[in-house]
Motif scaffolding. Structure first.
Motif, short mmCIF file in Angstrom:
data_model
loop_
_atom_site.label_atom_id
_atom_site.label_comp_id
_atom_site.label_asym_id
_atom_site.label_seq_id
_atom_site.Cartn_x
_atom_site.Cartn_y
_atom_site.Cartn_z
N ALA A 1 41.84 43.11 41.33
CA ALA A 1 41.13 44.40 41.33
C ALA A 1 41.78 45.44 42.23
O ALA A 1 41.35 46.60 42.25
CB ALA A 1 39.67 44.20 41.76
N GLY A 2 42.83 45.07 42.96
CA GLY A 2 43.46 45.99 43.90
C GLY A 2 44.28 47.07 43.21
O GLY A 2 44.62 46.98 42.03
N ARG A 3 44.64 48.08 43.99
CA ARG A 3 45.43 49.20 43.47
C ARG A 3 46.92 49.05 43.78
O ARG A 3 47.74 49.70 43.15
CB ARG A 3 44.93 50.53 44.05
N GLY A 4 47.29 48.25 44.78
CA GLY A 4 48.70 48.00 45.07
C GLY A 4 49.50 49.23 45.43
O GLY A 4 50.64 49.40 44.99
N LYS B 1 50.28 47.22 40.82
CA LYS B 1 51.46 46.36 40.76
C LYS B 1 51.27 45.14 39.87
O LYS B 1 52.24 44.62 39.29
CB LYS B 1 51.84 45.90 42.17
N GLN B 2 50.02 44.69 39.71
CA GLN B 2 49.80 43.50 38.88
C GLN B 2 50.10 43.73 37.41
O GLN B 2 50.28 42.78 36.65
CB GLN B 2 48.38 42.96 39.06
N TYR B 3 50.19 45.01 36.99
CA TYR B 3 50.47 45.31 35.59
C TYR B 3 51.91 45.78 35.38
O TYR B 3 52.29 46.13 34.26
CB TYR B 3 49.48 46.35 35.07
N ARG B 4 52.69 45.79 36.43
CA ARG B 4 54.10 46.13 36.30
C ARG B 4 54.89 44.92 35.81
O ARG B 4 54.48 43.77 35.97
CB ARG B 4 54.65 46.65 37.63
N THR C 1 54.69 40.84 32.71
CA THR C 1 53.88 41.50 33.73
C THR C 1 53.60 40.53 34.87
O THR C 1 53.55 39.31 34.68
CB THR C 1 52.55 42.01 33.16
N VAL C 2 53.39 41.10 36.05
CA VAL C 2 53.08 40.29 37.23
C VAL C 2 51.84 39.45 36.98
O VAL C 2 51.80 38.25 37.29
CB VAL C 2 52.91 41.21 38.46
N THR D 1 41.79 47.70 29.58
CA THR D 1 42.78 47.88 28.51
C THR D 1 44.15 47.37 28.95
O THR D 1 44.83 46.65 28.19
CB THR D 1 42.87 49.36 28.09
N MET D 2 44.57 47.72 30.17
CA MET D 2 45.85 47.23 30.68
C MET D 2 45.85 45.72 30.78
O MET D 2 46.83 45.05 30.45
CB MET D 2 46.14 47.85 32.05
N PHE D 3 44.73 45.15 31.23
CA PHE D 3 44.64 43.70 31.39
C PHE D 3 44.80 43.00 30.05
O PHE D 3 45.57 42.04 29.93
CB PHE D 3 43.30 43.35 32.03
#
Length: 411
Positions: free
Chosen positions: A32-35, A44-47, A53-54, A81-83
């Motif tokens: 749930a963080g913004r990184g 960062k988890q979606y990079r 992806t991470v 959506t990203m998830f």
């Protein structure tokens, strides 16, 4: 003379329970963080790192582990959506909404699992994408034995304790210092009650679940961590890990493929996984998708692993009318099984009609979806044969393809 009665040793009792009762294990993925410290590019988890992806890399080992029965993601409310795009194909529980702090998010994940009442829960940060199956197994075993345990690695550098002015106050004994990692592992009921108690008492300042467990009076054991299981925090971390992955996958292979199918009766053709309306259909044993068939041959060629006909023979009625996305997914599984990944996929379609240009990006997206490869690594091109040959006479379609595959170096 009678013998004194003694209580059974609690540790041995837990060991006996662990040996005689299957341990039901769930995992919480905190995402749930913004990184913000990782720099530009969104959370960062979606990079992407190393072509995935991470968050996919962080979740996959839990989703695929035979001893983990449920994976509970905890997300920021804006990230659904990203998830869904980032972890396509991985089994998981319906995501829970995270809170303002990591502690709030973990509690949300625990409450989401409360109805299932697993024996053990593993709590893992989505920013640690290189967790291994061995580390997960050690975590499950440690929680079953001790009730609360965390993975740690020794500190290599000398650590200094400083005051508010930056002056050294003390030098802790390095031999006793450890770096804490995740997944942190607990008997589910113990950590759920500890989180609930902290919420009741207004304590929301714990930086990890081990610190909260200590506050709640639990003894937290340690077990062997993994130096590769580091957290991605800064832009430099991404650069370092990309370089490490590239070095590990230094055996670069290229394969090519070719396929052709004639037109027959029908009202559509399948091209690169997309149903395309057309005045004719394909004459083929399967769905006749020339683009995907050529890609499958290209990937198998890069692996030196035969061709599409050797794996899916047209003489086998099992493949009659089969959807070609199954063949492509199979080829990708052959790459993954060898520890490799796809660096690039390219298809060239040769036909007069149907027109490919308006559908190019739709086809790229479909190939990316089937293979799990980022769309930036997928190319679809089209050309005509200037009215020459069977494609020029609109008797069929041909396709060529190339695939670049990176495998672990094994000289």
């Amino acid at each position: 003379m009678g013998c004194a009665q003694t209580e059974p040793d609690p540790v041995n009792h837990r060991k006996l329970y662990a040996m005689t009762h299957p341990v039901r294990t769930a995992a919480i993925l905190v995402a749930a963080g913004r990184g913000l410290r990782a720099g530009a590019g969104g959370p960062k988890q979606y990079r992407s790192i190393g072509g995935k992806t991470v968050i996919y890399r962080a979740m996959e080992p839990f989703s695929r582990h035979p001893d983990v029965t449920a994976v509970q993601p905890v997300l920021h409310a804006d990230d659904m959506t990203m998830f869904n795009a980032a972890v396509s194909g991985l089994p998981h529980q319906p995501p829970a909404n995270g809170g303002a702090t990591r502690q709030d998010s973990v509690r949300a994940g625990l409450e989401a699992l409360a109805g299932q009442r697993p024996d053990v829960v593993l709590i893992h940060d989505a920013a640690r994408p290189f967790v291994s199956a061995g580390l997960i197994a050690r975590a499950i075993d440690a929680a079953a034995r001790s009730g609360a345990a965390i993975p740690v690695i020794p500190v290599a550098d000398t650590i200094k304790l400083t005051d508010s002015d930056g002056n050294v106050e003390a030098t802790p004994e390095r031999a006793r210092l450890r770096i804490a990692q995740t997944p942190q592992a607990f008997r589910f009921e113990l950590i759920l009650e500890a989180h609930r108690r902290a919420a009741r008492e207004g304590r929301n300042d714990f930086t990890d679940d081990a610190a909260l467990a200590e506050w709640a009076g639990l003894t937290v054991a340690t077990f062997e961590g993994d130096v590769a299981n580091m957290k991605l925090t800064t832009p430099e971390d991404f650069v370092r890990e990309e370089a490490r992955l590239a070095a590990l996958l230094g055996d670069i292979r290229t394969g090519t493929g070719y396929d052709v199918h004639a037109f027959g009766d029908g009202d559509h053709v399948m091209i690169c996984g997309v149903r395309v309306p057309h005045s004719r259909g394909f004459l083929a044993h399967s769905d006749g998708d020339v683009g995907l068939h050529a890609l499958v041959d290209a990937i198998l060629g890069a692996l030196a692993d035969g061709d599409i006909g050797s794996h899916f023979p047209p003489s086998d009625d099992k493949w009659k009318g089969a959807s070609s996305d199954r063949f492509l997914a199979y080829a990708i599984e052959r790459v993954t099984a060898r520890g490799g990944r796809i660096a690039n996929l390219e298809v060239t379609l040769i036909c007069e009609r149907p027109k490919i240009g308006p559908l190019r990006d739709t086809m790229r997206a479909r190939i990316a979806e089937i293979t799990g490869v980022d769309i930036s690594r997928v190319a679809v091109k089209a050309t005509t044969s200037e009215r020459l040959g069977f494609t020029g006479r609109e008797e069929g379609i041909a396709a060529t393809a190339s695939a670049t595959v990176r495998l672990p170096w094994n000289p």
